[in-house]
Structures are given as structure tokens and as C-alpha cells.
Design a protein around this motif. Structure first.
Motif: not given
Length: 259
Positions: A211-224
Motif C-alpha cells: 500500500l502506498a499513496g499521497e495525503f491530500v488536504n482538501q480543506d483551506k480553513g485556518e481553524d483546522t
């Protein structure tokens, strides 16, 4: 009358000999009476798995004169908490701490994390619980810069408790202590893993996969939590284990179920 020291249960998912749990033990032993129940081998990404189809073994690994009782368990992090509560501890702990994990458990990683599942299991038992993780997967990661923050967060939970059904997911950026800007209370970022599998063949010709992969942050919020960590803050996310999507109940009740 002298008040008893807080009783603190320590566990993890990297195994009882991992440097992260040794760092956590050193901090918690300053705050109360410590009992350690942790896996005898790495159990990362086990989520909330429990052992039902094989035997569980529990071995005491500390000497009778040691100030800290330590046990290794053949099962998962959740097994460790269950055994501690039901077989080892004479009373309910005042606090359960899990970690310090070698690697991040921010955002969606909380779903897969053995570290956080151990904390959640403690929460289910009514024990205030914290999962600690450092964004460094190196086995020889340096935990010294975050020890003071671990102490501060644990003391606040011991002092104030936590709401019923809530545990804390705490992640630390890989920085020196003076570089950390502070602590941010956050929400879990909307992110995911874009998985792929590296397909190979054994010498006998059988297919197998890594298993491999890439972590993708889809959230642009500044409270995360992801924003906090990227901007040199410690992220603290309150996590609850009631999985009900309460906000959808009213909508679902408008559907024509009986027609």
C-alpha cells in the motif's frame, strides 16, 4: 488528609519499547502514579481492532521494586486498555494517555490510528484520555522539545476533566520548543489519502501488493489541525465517538419510509 496522586494509564501503538512511550512515561511519572500497558510489538494503523479469535497474553516486564508497573500485551492498543481496566487496575484511572506516536495522527488519520483508538476506548470507559503524536516517523525521533507541552496539556485535563464522550487528539509539529508558536484548538481537516498499490510478484509468481499513496488536504480553513501544524502550532482536536450524524436526522425523517 493527603490526597492520592492521580492514577495515569499509559499505552501506545508503536510498542512498549518505543522511544515515544518512554518519553511519555518520563513526563507522566512526574504528575502521578503510572501504570503502563502497551503492545509487545508495533500495532500502527490497527484502528479500533480487538482480539476475538486468538489468545491474549499479558506479561509484567517491570521488577517488583520498580516504581512504575509495566506490562506488555500480545494484542492491539484497544486490547491493552480493556485488559488494564478489567484485569490490572484497582480503580478507574484519572487519566489515560496514548503515544507519543511516531508520526502524525491529524485529520483523517484519526480513523486508522491505533494511538487514538486506545484513547477512544479509554473515553468509552469514562476515563479522560489524550492521544499524543509527533510528526516524525523516525524511530529515533527527538521528543525532548515537546515534553513541556505534553505536561501542560495533561495537567489541564487532570485539572478540568473532559466532557462526557470526548477525548483529545494532540499533534505536534517537528520543531524545536522555541519554534513552536503555541497551542491551537482545532477541528479535523477535511482530507484523505489518494491510495495506490505497488503490485509485485513473488518468486513463485503470485501477486502481492504494497500500500502506498499521497495525503491530500482538501480543506483551506485556518481553524483546522492541518493548518495549525503547517503554521508551527500544536493542534488539539476534541474527538467524540458518537458516530451519529445528528444534523441529518431531521432530513431523513422527511423521507417517505412507509410508502
Amino acid at each position: 488528609m493527603k490526597k492520592n496522586k492521580p492514577l495515569i494509564l499509559i499505552t501506545n501503538d508503536d510498542g512498549v519499547s518505543a522511544p515515544g512511550i518512554r518519553a511519555l512515561i518520563s513526563v507522566m511519572s512526574e504528575l502521578g502514579e503510572v501504570i503502563v500497558v502497551a503492545p509487545d510489538s508495533p500495532q500502527s494503523a490497527m484502528g479500533h481492532a480487538i482480539t476475538t479469535n486468538s489468545t491474549l497474553y499479558l506479561n509484567k516486564i517491570s521488577n517488583i521494586n520498580d516504581p512504575i508497573q509495566e506490562y506488555s500485551c500480545s494484542g492491539t492498543p484497544v486490547d491493552c486498555v480493556k485488559l488494564a481496566v478489567n484485569e490490572i487496575l484497582k480503580r478507574k484511572p484519572d487519566l489515560c494517555v496514548s503515544g507519543i506516536n511516531h508520526g502524525s495522527n491529524s485529520s483523517i488519520n484519526v480513523i486508522y490510528s491505533g494511538t487514538m483508538s486506545a484513547a477512544v476506548e479509554a473515553g468509552i470507559e469514562g476515563i479522560p484520555a489524550i492521544g499524543f503524536s509527533l510528526m516524525d516517523f523516525n524511530w529515533n525521533a527527538n521528543f525532548e522539545p515537546i515534553k513541556n507541552f505534553v505536561r501542560k496539556i495533561a495537567l489541564e485535563v487532570l485539572k478540568n476533566g473532559l466532557p462526557d464522550g470526548v477525548v483529545l487528539n494532540v499533534n505536534f509539529p517537528k520543531l524545536q520548543e522555541k519554534e513552536i508558536k503555541g497551542i491551537r484548538i482545532c477541528r479535523q481537516a477535511k482530507a484523505r489519502w489518494m491510495e495506490k498499490f505497488d503490485k509485485r510478484k513473488t518468486p513463485q509468481g503470485r501477486d502481492y501488493y504494497w500500500l502506498a499513496g499521497e495525503f491530500v488536504n482538501q480543506d483551506k480553513g485556518e481553524d483546522t489541525d492541518e493548518w495549525a501544524l503547517e503554521n508551527n502550532y500544536i493542534s488539539v482536536v476534541p474527538v467524540h465517538f458518537d458516530l451519529t450524524a445528528h444534523y441529518t436526522i431531521q432530513q431523513l425523517n422527511t423521507w417517505k419510509w412507509d410508502e
